[in-house]
Design an enzyme around this catalytic site. Structure first.
Site, PDB file in Angstrom:
ATOM      1  N   GLN A  95       0.827  -1.213   0.000  1.00  0.00           N
ATOM      2  CA  GLN A  95       0.000   0.000   0.000  1.00  0.00           C
ATOM      3  C   GLN A  95       0.859   1.260   0.000  1.00  0.00           C
ATOM      4  O   GLN A  95       2.047   1.236   0.315  1.00  0.00           O
ATOM      5  CB  GLN A  95      -0.894   0.021   1.245  1.00  0.00           C
ATOM      6  CG  GLN A  95      -1.776  -1.195   1.403  1.00  0.00           C
ATOM      7  CD  GLN A  95      -2.549  -1.194   2.712  1.00  0.00           C
ATOM      8  OE1 GLN A  95      -2.367  -0.314   3.563  1.00  0.00           O
ATOM      9  NE2 GLN A  95      -3.423  -2.178   2.879  1.00  0.00           N
ATOM     10  N   HIS A  97      -0.056   5.681   0.894  1.00  0.00           N
ATOM     11  CA  HIS A  97      -1.079   6.665   1.253  1.00  0.00           C
ATOM     12  C   HIS A  97      -0.723   8.032   0.687  1.00  0.00           C
ATOM     13  O   HIS A  97       0.462   8.387   0.603  1.00  0.00           O
ATOM     14  CB  HIS A  97      -1.204   6.787   2.773  1.00  0.00           C
ATOM     15  CG  HIS A  97      -1.462   5.490   3.467  1.00  0.00           C
ATOM     16  ND1 HIS A  97      -2.476   4.638   3.100  1.00  0.00           N
ATOM     17  CD2 HIS A  97      -0.827   4.897   4.516  1.00  0.00           C
ATOM     18  CE1 HIS A  97      -2.463   3.574   3.900  1.00  0.00           C
ATOM     19  NE2 HIS A  97      -1.470   3.705   4.753  1.00  0.00           N
ATOM     20  N   GLU A 114       1.596   7.796   9.118  1.00  0.00           N
ATOM     21  CA  GLU A 114       1.361   6.911  10.248  1.00  0.00           C
ATOM     22  C   GLU A 114       2.673   6.438  10.845  1.00  0.00           C
ATOM     23  O   GLU A 114       3.756   6.762  10.340  1.00  0.00           O
ATOM     24  CB  GLU A 114       0.513   5.715   9.813  1.00  0.00           C
ATOM     25  CG  GLU A 114       1.144   4.853   8.738  1.00  0.00           C
ATOM     26  CD  GLU A 114       0.180   3.828   8.156  1.00  0.00           C
ATOM     27  OE1 GLU A 114      -1.052   4.034   8.245  1.00  0.00           O
ATOM     28  OE2 GLU A 114       0.651   2.829   7.592  1.00  0.00           O
ATOM     29  N   HIS A 170       4.533   0.482   1.699  1.00  0.00           N
ATOM     30  CA  HIS A 170       4.665  -0.320   2.919  1.00  0.00           C
ATOM     31  C   HIS A 170       3.659  -1.463   2.929  1.00  0.00           C
ATOM     32  O   HIS A 170       2.679  -1.458   2.181  1.00  0.00           O
ATOM     33  CB  HIS A 170       4.447   0.565   4.158  1.00  0.00           C
ATOM     34  CG  HIS A 170       3.048   1.130   4.218  1.00  0.00           C
ATOM     35  ND1 HIS A 170       2.680   2.277   3.557  1.00  0.00           N
ATOM     36  CD2 HIS A 170       1.928   0.694   4.842  1.00  0.00           C
ATOM     37  CE1 HIS A 170       1.411   2.530   3.780  1.00  0.00           C
ATOM     38  NE2 HIS A 170       0.929   1.572   4.560  1.00  0.00           N
ATOM     39  N   ARG A 190      -3.998   0.629  -2.982  1.00  0.00           N
ATOM     40  CA  ARG A 190      -3.419  -0.711  -3.039  1.00  0.00           C
ATOM     41  C   ARG A 190      -2.585  -0.832  -4.313  1.00  0.00           C
ATOM     42  O   ARG A 190      -3.103  -0.752  -5.425  1.00  0.00           O
ATOM     43  CB  ARG A 190      -4.543  -1.757  -3.005  1.00  0.00           C
ATOM     44  CG  ARG A 190      -4.083  -3.172  -2.748  1.00  0.00           C
ATOM     45  CD  ARG A 190      -5.257  -4.152  -2.684  1.00  0.00           C
ATOM     46  NE  ARG A 190      -6.169  -3.825  -1.589  1.00  0.00           N
ATOM     47  CZ  ARG A 190      -7.447  -3.504  -1.758  1.00  0.00           C
ATOM     48  NH1 ARG A 190      -7.959  -3.434  -2.962  1.00  0.00           N
ATOM     49  NH2 ARG A 190      -8.203  -3.238  -0.709  1.00  0.00           N
TER      50      ARG A 190
END
Length: 314
Positions: A95, A97, A114, A170, A190
């Site tokens: 993935q 983001h 994150e 990641h 994805r």
């Protein structure tokens, strides 16, 4: 006004989920496919619920919007952080983001930076970044599906910490048990899913174009700072533009001063007591709570490991 918000979150079943949240944290859950526990969440569709005091039974997102004084009169329209535990019994998809700019433009959402604090004692690994000298080379390898070459796999052992800024490719892999602290966003692109079919034999949707646009080859270094005073060892894990995260290792009794508008507390080991203005709260591994702006000083005692986080100071 209420000083401590003790929270109950939502358990989310996933095809890759398991039973470790029940086994290792003692949560009262029946499912054996729980992949995530959204422990501190103000997301509208999955908000934590306050289970103590005058706000007992109310959702965190409502308390946040209606009582901004508890959060230092935060200018954020919605609760800005999300804290989860993730139990992976299989490899999750690869993935990436978007950052705030891309998230706002394409999804009307925050971006998603994150970080991960590793809880599993068993050996495990994660995908953390790409083997490439620049984005052009990375995209070429991705387009050629040279996954074994381009994906960077690293060990993930108990106590390890990984900062995952937006744009970092990641994946959490089989065997990982992770405390995740992130911007409050559920936007995920994805990139690759190992060509695995679902139960109906279909391949899951990929977001190749958006993933490639989002990718950044972030250079991230582990810059932990450790301070020991009395019965407390404090390890600063990250201090970035979105949030700060510290590990508090408590052995005995220690007094602390709130230095942020409010604090998110995640108990990952041990048993002890939180004391605020003469009121005591029994706490243990698996408990999550917020110390609001009404708290000036607070005390922990017992044998505890707590991951404490807060929004970045402006």
């Amino acid at each position: 006004m209420q000083k401590v918000l003790i929270l109950q979150g939502d358990f989310v079943d996933k095809v890759w989920g398991g039973s470790r949240l029940k086994e290792e944290f003692g949560y009262d859950i029946d499912s054996t496919n729980v992949g995530e526990y959204w422990a501190i969440s103000g997301m509208d569709d999955a908000s934590s619920v306050v289970i103590n005091g005058e706000f007992a039974g109310e959702k965190l997102n409502d308390v946040y919007k209606e009582h901004k004084q508890l959060f230092g009169e935060s200018e954020e329209e919605s609760f800005p952080l999300l804290v989860k535990i993730i139990d992976a019994t299989d490899d999750l998809s690869i993935q990436v983001h978007p950052d705030d700019e891309m998230g706002q433009k394409l999804e009307n959402s925050r971006g998603k930076t994150e970080c991960w604090y590793i809880l599993n004692e068993n050996p495990a690994s994660i995908i953390y970044g790409l083997n490439a000298n620049g984005k052009k080379e990375a995209v070429e390898k991705i387009e050629n599906k040279a996954w074994d070459d381009v994906l960077k796999e690293v060990p993930a052992n108990k106590g390890d910490f990984f900062f995952v800024p937006a744009g970092t490719v990641h994946a959490i892999k089989k065997g990982c048990l992770i405390l995740e602290i992130q911007q409050a966003s559920d936007v995920t692109y994805r990139l690759y899913d190992y060509d695995r079919p679902d139960k109906e034999g279909n391949l899951r949707e990929l977001h190749i174009e958006k993933s490639i646009e989002a990718i950044k080859l972030n250079e991230v270094s582990d810059e932990r700072e450790i301070e020991e005073t009395g019965n407390l060892k404090t390890t600063t894990l990250t201090s970035n533009e979105f949030f700060e995260v510290r590990k508090l290792e408590i052995s005995g009794r220690t007094n602390l001063v709130r230095t942020s508008d409010y604090l998110l507390e995640s108990v990952v080991e041990g048993v002890g007591v939180l004391k605020v203005d003469g009121e005591e709260y029994n706490i243990k591994k698996g408990d999550f709570f917020i110390l609001t702006n009404e708290v000036s000083t607070y005390e922990f005692y017992g044998e505890l490991t707590i991951i404490e986080s807060n929004i970045a100071k402006k």
